[in-house]
Design a protein around this motif. Structure first.
Motif, PDB file in Angstrom:
ATOM      1  N   SER A  46     -15.276  -1.538  -2.136  1.00 29.16           N
ATOM      2  CA  SER A  46     -14.582  -1.077  -0.728  1.00 29.16           C
ATOM      3  C   SER A  46     -13.890  -2.459  -0.194  1.00 29.16           C
ATOM      4  CB  SER A  46     -15.687  -0.870   0.183  1.00 29.16           C
ATOM      5  OG  SER A  46     -16.832  -2.043   0.621  1.00 29.16           O
ATOM      6  N   ALA A  47     -14.387  -3.676  -0.519  1.00 25.67           N
ATOM      7  CA  ALA A  47     -13.426  -4.666   0.038  1.00 25.67           C
ATOM      8  C   ALA A  47     -12.132  -4.884  -0.642  1.00 25.67           C
ATOM      9  CB  ALA A  47     -14.202  -6.185  -0.199  1.00 25.67           C
ATOM     10  N   VAL A  48     -12.242  -4.540  -1.984  1.00 27.14           N
ATOM     11  CA  VAL A  48     -11.017  -4.449  -2.634  1.00 27.14           C
ATOM     12  C   VAL A  48      -9.914  -3.149  -1.944  1.00 27.14           C
ATOM     13  CG1 VAL A  48      -9.792  -4.093  -5.190  1.00 27.14           C
ATOM     14  CG2 VAL A  48     -11.802  -5.381  -4.650  1.00 27.14           C
ATOM     15  N   PHE A  49     -10.554  -2.315  -2.091  1.00 26.19           N
ATOM     16  CA  PHE A  49      -9.660  -1.045  -1.388  1.00 26.19           C
ATOM     17  C   PHE A  49      -9.251  -1.197  -0.027  1.00 26.19           C
ATOM     18  CE2 PHE A  49     -11.104   0.849  -5.312  1.00 26.19           C
ATOM     19  CZ  PHE A  49     -10.033   1.802  -5.617  1.00 26.19           C
ATOM     20  N   PHE A  50     -10.154  -2.062   0.747  1.00 24.54           N
ATOM     21  CA  PHE A  50      -9.608  -2.267   2.140  1.00 24.54           C
ATOM     22  C   PHE A  50      -8.515  -2.877   2.188  1.00 24.54           C
ATOM     23  CE2 PHE A  50      -9.933  -4.611   6.216  1.00 24.54           C
ATOM     24  CZ  PHE A  50      -9.708  -3.437   6.929  1.00 24.54           C
ATOM     25  N   GLY A  51      -8.495  -4.026   1.236  1.00 24.89           N
ATOM     26  CA  GLY A  51      -7.400  -5.027   1.017  1.00 24.89           C
ATOM     27  C   GLY A  51      -5.867  -4.363   0.633  1.00 24.89           C
ATOM     28  N   LEU A  52      -6.200  -3.211  -0.288  1.00 29.89           N
ATOM     29  CA  LEU A  52      -4.987  -2.527  -0.700  1.00 29.89           C
ATOM     30  C   LEU A  52      -4.678  -1.429   0.259  1.00 29.89           C
ATOM     31  CD1 LEU A  52      -6.442  -1.574  -4.340  1.00 29.89           C
ATOM     32  CD2 LEU A  52      -4.529  -3.221  -3.770  1.00 29.89           C
ATOM     33  N   PHE A  53      -5.468  -0.766   1.147  1.00 29.78           N
ATOM     34  CA  PHE A  53      -5.085   0.244   2.139  1.00 29.78           C
ATOM     35  C   PHE A  53      -4.445  -0.808   3.094  1.00 29.78           C
ATOM     36  CE2 PHE A  53      -9.009   2.852   0.793  1.00 29.78           C
ATOM     37  CZ  PHE A  53      -8.344   3.577   0.024  1.00 29.78           C
ATOM     38  N   THR A  54      -4.848  -1.925   3.649  1.00 27.29           N
ATOM     39  CA  THR A  54      -4.060  -2.770   4.434  1.00 27.29           C
ATOM     40  C   THR A  54      -2.723  -3.074   4.245  1.00 27.29           C
ATOM     41  OG1 THR A  54      -6.229  -3.776   5.261  1.00 27.29           O
ATOM     42  CG2 THR A  54      -4.377  -4.621   5.871  1.00 27.29           C
ATOM     43  N   MET A  55      -2.629  -3.340   2.869  1.00 31.64           N
ATOM     44  CA  MET A  55      -1.211  -3.850   2.590  1.00 31.64           C
ATOM     45  C   MET A  55      -0.411  -2.601   2.207  1.00 31.64           C
ATOM     46  SD  MET A  55      -1.674  -6.540  -0.614  1.00 31.64           S
ATOM     47  CE  MET A  55      -2.441  -5.493  -1.655  1.00 31.64           C
ATOM     48  N   VAL A  56      -0.675  -1.346   1.925  1.00 33.61           N
ATOM     49  CA  VAL A  56       0.085  -0.172   1.746  1.00 33.61           C
ATOM     50  C   VAL A  56       0.270   0.362   3.433  1.00 33.61           C
ATOM     51  CG1 VAL A  56       0.009   2.279   1.281  1.00 33.61           C
ATOM     52  CG2 VAL A  56      -0.876   0.542  -0.292  1.00 33.61           C
ATOM     53  N   CYS A  57      -0.711   0.202   4.400  1.00 27.55           N
ATOM     54  CA  CYS A  57      -0.331   0.638   5.491  1.00 27.55           C
ATOM     55  C   CYS A  57       0.677  -0.169   6.366  1.00 27.55           C
ATOM     56  CB  CYS A  57      -1.643   0.741   6.526  1.00 27.55           C
ATOM     57  SG  CYS A  57      -2.781   2.239   6.030  1.00 27.55           S
ATOM     58  N   ASN A  58       0.429  -1.585   5.930  1.00 29.48           N
ATOM     59  CA  ASN A  58       1.458  -2.696   6.642  1.00 29.48           C
ATOM     60  C   ASN A  58       3.085  -2.252   6.065  1.00 29.48           C
ATOM     61  OD1 ASN A  58      -0.399  -3.574   8.244  1.00 29.48           O
ATOM     62  ND2 ASN A  58      -0.952  -5.321   6.853  1.00 29.48           N
ATOM     63  N   LYS A  59       2.898  -2.044   4.561  1.00 29.12           N
ATOM     64  CA  LYS A  59       4.313  -1.926   4.204  1.00 29.12           C
ATOM     65  C   LYS A  59       4.903  -0.662   4.665  1.00 29.12           C
ATOM     66  CE  LYS A  59       6.469  -2.260  -0.487  1.00 29.12           C
ATOM     67  NZ  LYS A  59       6.260  -2.559  -1.943  1.00 29.12           N
ATOM     68  N   LEU A  60       4.005   0.448   4.759  1.00 30.32           N
ATOM     69  CA  LEU A  60       4.786   1.674   4.959  1.00 30.32           C
ATOM     70  C   LEU A  60       4.979   1.972   6.660  1.00 30.32           C
ATOM     71  CD1 LEU A  60       3.249   3.982   2.125  1.00 30.32           C
ATOM     72  CD2 LEU A  60       5.417   3.173   2.269  1.00 30.32           C
ATOM     73  N   ASN A  61       4.330   0.876   7.039  1.00 26.57           N
ATOM     74  CA  ASN A  61       4.064   1.007   8.693  1.00 26.57           C
ATOM     75  C   ASN A  61       3.314   2.294   9.234  1.00 26.57           C
ATOM     76  OD1 ASN A  61       4.903   0.028  11.215  1.00 26.57           O
ATOM     77  ND2 ASN A  61       6.517   1.240  11.712  1.00 26.57           N
ATOM     78  N   TRP A  62       2.334   2.601   8.529  1.00 29.80           N
ATOM     79  CA  TRP A  62       1.378   3.424   8.754  1.00 29.80           C
ATOM     80  C   TRP A  62       0.114   3.082   9.542  1.00 29.80           C
ATOM     81  CZ3 TRP A  62       0.366   6.258   3.324  1.00 29.80           C
ATOM     82  CH2 TRP A  62       1.543   7.109   3.074  1.00 29.80           C
ATOM     83  N   PRO A  63      -0.198   3.682  10.466  1.00 31.72           N
ATOM     84  CA  PRO A  63      -1.629   3.107  11.356  1.00 31.72           C
ATOM     85  C   PRO A  63      -2.649   3.225  10.189  1.00 31.72           C
ATOM     86  CG  PRO A  63      -0.826   5.453  11.825  1.00 31.72           C
ATOM     87  CD  PRO A  63      -0.059   5.040  10.959  1.00 31.72           C
ATOM     88  N   MET A  64      -3.584   2.342  10.703  1.00 33.64           N
ATOM     89  CA  MET A  64      -4.735   2.117   9.896  1.00 33.64           C
ATOM     90  C   MET A  64      -5.928   3.268   9.807  1.00 33.64           C
ATOM     91  SD  MET A  64      -5.027  -0.399   7.661  1.00 33.64           S
ATOM     92  CE  MET A  64      -6.702  -0.839   7.544  1.00 33.64           C
ATOM     93  N   SER A  65      -5.636   3.966  10.779  1.00 32.97           N
ATOM     94  CA  SER A  65      -6.495   5.417  11.035  1.00 32.97           C
ATOM     95  C   SER A  65      -6.219   6.354   9.811  1.00 32.97           C
ATOM     96  CB  SER A  65      -6.141   6.041  12.455  1.00 32.97           C
ATOM     97  OG  SER A  65      -4.801   6.128  12.695  1.00 32.97           O
ATOM     98  N   HIS A  66      -5.224   6.302   9.066  1.00 34.63           N
ATOM     99  CA  HIS A  66      -4.955   7.059   8.047  1.00 34.63           C
ATOM    100  C   HIS A  66      -6.043   7.097   6.800  1.00 34.63           C
ATOM    101  CE1 HIS A  66      -1.090   8.228   9.712  1.00 34.63           C
ATOM    102  NE2 HIS A  66      -0.505   8.144   8.852  1.00 34.63           N
ATOM    103  N   VAL A  67      -6.665   5.693   6.984  1.00 32.41           N
ATOM    104  CA  VAL A  67      -7.806   5.397   6.128  1.00 32.41           C
ATOM    105  C   VAL A  67      -8.803   6.386   6.220  1.00 32.41           C
ATOM    106  CG1 VAL A  67      -9.067   3.568   4.847  1.00 32.41           C
ATOM    107  CG2 VAL A  67      -6.569   3.104   5.591  1.00 32.41           C
TER     108      VAL A  67
END
Length: 449
Positions: free
Chosen positions: A399-420
């Motif tokens: 979950s820690a690994v995936f949270f880091g990946l989700f953070t990078m993807v959301c930042n790169k695509l300018n998506w809100p973190m609530s998508h997670v």
């Protein structure tokens, strides 16, 4: 089961009149409080650094907290089967006092690295404590009391999480430059937990002379054989790991959602996370009462569908954006007591839905916990709980690994973190659709007790 063991079961006091049970409850309550107070302080420290332009290191903090459970849960299970579990419980509480003293020194430095070192030590202590804590319950309690006992234990654990997480935001605001002062409180709590541990009755050693092998650090051969032969037990173990994978992402997600997306203060964000603890407490108690002396897997299905719906709703709240007035919450939140009152619809809805997330999580986890305690044979209960902790924390490391990946993807695509939140709903959905094992009755003569 021998005649002596059967008699000892029938002669045990009723659950709510058992001082040993309440001693264990008090001990684990204050241990969970200290764990979550300190962990949330470290996560808030990381989240605040991220808002100031640094990299968000919550995933690193979560990884540091999770890895000792992966490496040492097997060892904790071996200790729990080879020695009396009461001795291990007391020793772990003494270690907690020492770690609380080290936390004071770490806060003095004001640097992340010492905080992470202490966080790792704290999780190592918890990894050794866990198999003894959960493994001793079926040894010292009546088998048919286990659903209610686990409901109370899980409820008080998450009440401790409520106060631990909520207190973190308040003390960080109250002592922004002197967090070391909180260590006095943590030391006192560790001492109280140590004293209450002496109320726990001594139980027989499950497997005297159990030899140490290097496989003990992972999943030992006997436990592997048991899991391969008992597919029901294996499935419970895997579903439990999925639950903790989702839970491992939800906590830092709520932190960054509250502070970064809804622009809430740290105390308000901590209260929003604590709402999940309130819900889990209620769900655990409800699950214990509804189970009525059986492992009720219908509650797992209800809990899974509830989680899918509520996580999807959290994603929907994020779609609406911060809303009017939320941009000024951090500046207008002058009083700590003001944080208890939501200022607008978005904050109201978030707290309400997160409480429901916790409630359905409580329904979900209690039957799995009881099954993992009662189904293994007596000589392997400690190692099975150790294996459960290991597999659960593999899920939390992921979950820690995936949270880091989700953070990078959301930042790169300018998506809100609530998508997670929506992604997590999709993770739980297959469990709701396809996992429907039969209920299992519990009695004084239940297998493995």
């Amino acid at each position: 089961m021998t005649e002596t063991e059967s008699t000892s079961q029938t002669e045990l006091p009723s659950l709510y009149h058992d001082s040993s049970f309440w001693g264990m409850t008090v001990t684990q309550f204050w241990g969970a409080f200290n764990d979550n107070l300190y962990k949330q302080l470290v996560l808030l420290f990381c989240a605040q650094q991220a808002l100031q332009g640094a990299k968000d290191q919550q995933d690193i903090a979560l990884g540091v907290f999770a890895l000792p459970f992966v490496f040492f849960s097997g060892l904790g299970g071996w200790y729990a089967d080879r020695h009396t579990k009461r001795t291990i419980v007391i020793a772990c509480k003494v270690a907690e006092i020492i770690i609380a003293l080290l936390a004071m020194a770490a806060f003095f430095t004001g640097q992340l690295l010492p905080l992470l070192v202490v966080l790792g030590l704290l999780s190592t202590q918890s990894a050794i404590f866990g198999p003894a804590k959960y493994g001793i319950l079926p040894e010292m309690l009546r088998s048919d009391d286990l659903p209610q006992a686990n409901g109370v234990i899980q409820m008080t654990t998450f009440v401790a999480i409520i106060f631990g997480m909520a207190s973190a935001g308040f003390v960080k605001q109250a002592f922004p430059d002197a967090l070391w002062k909180t260590s006095y409180f943590c030391i006192a709590i560790a001492v109280i937990g140590t004293i209450s541990a002496f109320w726990v009755r001594r139980t027989p050693v499950a497997h005297p002379g159990l030899p140490f092998r290097w496989s003990t650090l992972g999943i030992n051969p006997e436990t592997r054989t048991l899991l391969l032969q008992d597919r029901r037990l294996l499935s419970v173990l895997l579903i439990s790991s999925v639950f903790w994978f989702v839970g491992g992402i939800v906590q830092p997600l709520v932190n960054i959602f509250g502070i970064g997306q809804l622009h809430l203060s740290e105390s308000r964000t901590s209260l929003m996370a604590a709402c999940m603890g309130v819900g889990i407490s209620l769900g655990c108690v409800a699950a214990g009462r509804v189970s009525h002396k059986r492992v009720n897997f219908k509650l797992v299905t209800v809990g899974a569908w509830g989680l899918v719906l509520c996580l999807a709703l959290m994603s929907g709240i994020g779609w609406w954006g911060p809303g009017d007035g939320l941009e000024t919450v951090k500046q207008t939140d002058a009083s700590l007591w003001e944080a208890f009152i939501p200022l607008n619809a978005a904050e109201w809805m978030s707290r309400t839905v997160l409480t429901l997330v916790g409630f359905f999580a409580g329904l979900f986890i209690v039957p799995l916990q009881v099954e993992l305690q009662t189904r293994p044979p007596k000589s392997q209960k400690g190692r099975m709980i150790g294996t459960m902790n290991l597999i659960n924390w593999v899920g939390i490391v992921l979950s820690a690994v995936f949270f880091g990946l989700f953070t990078m993807v959301c930042n790169k695509l300018n998506w809100p973190m609530s998508h997670v939140f929506l992604v997590l709903a999709l993770v739980i959905l297959p469990v709701a659709l396809f996992y429907h094992p039969r209920d299992e009755a519990l009695s004084h003569d239940a297998p493995g007790t």
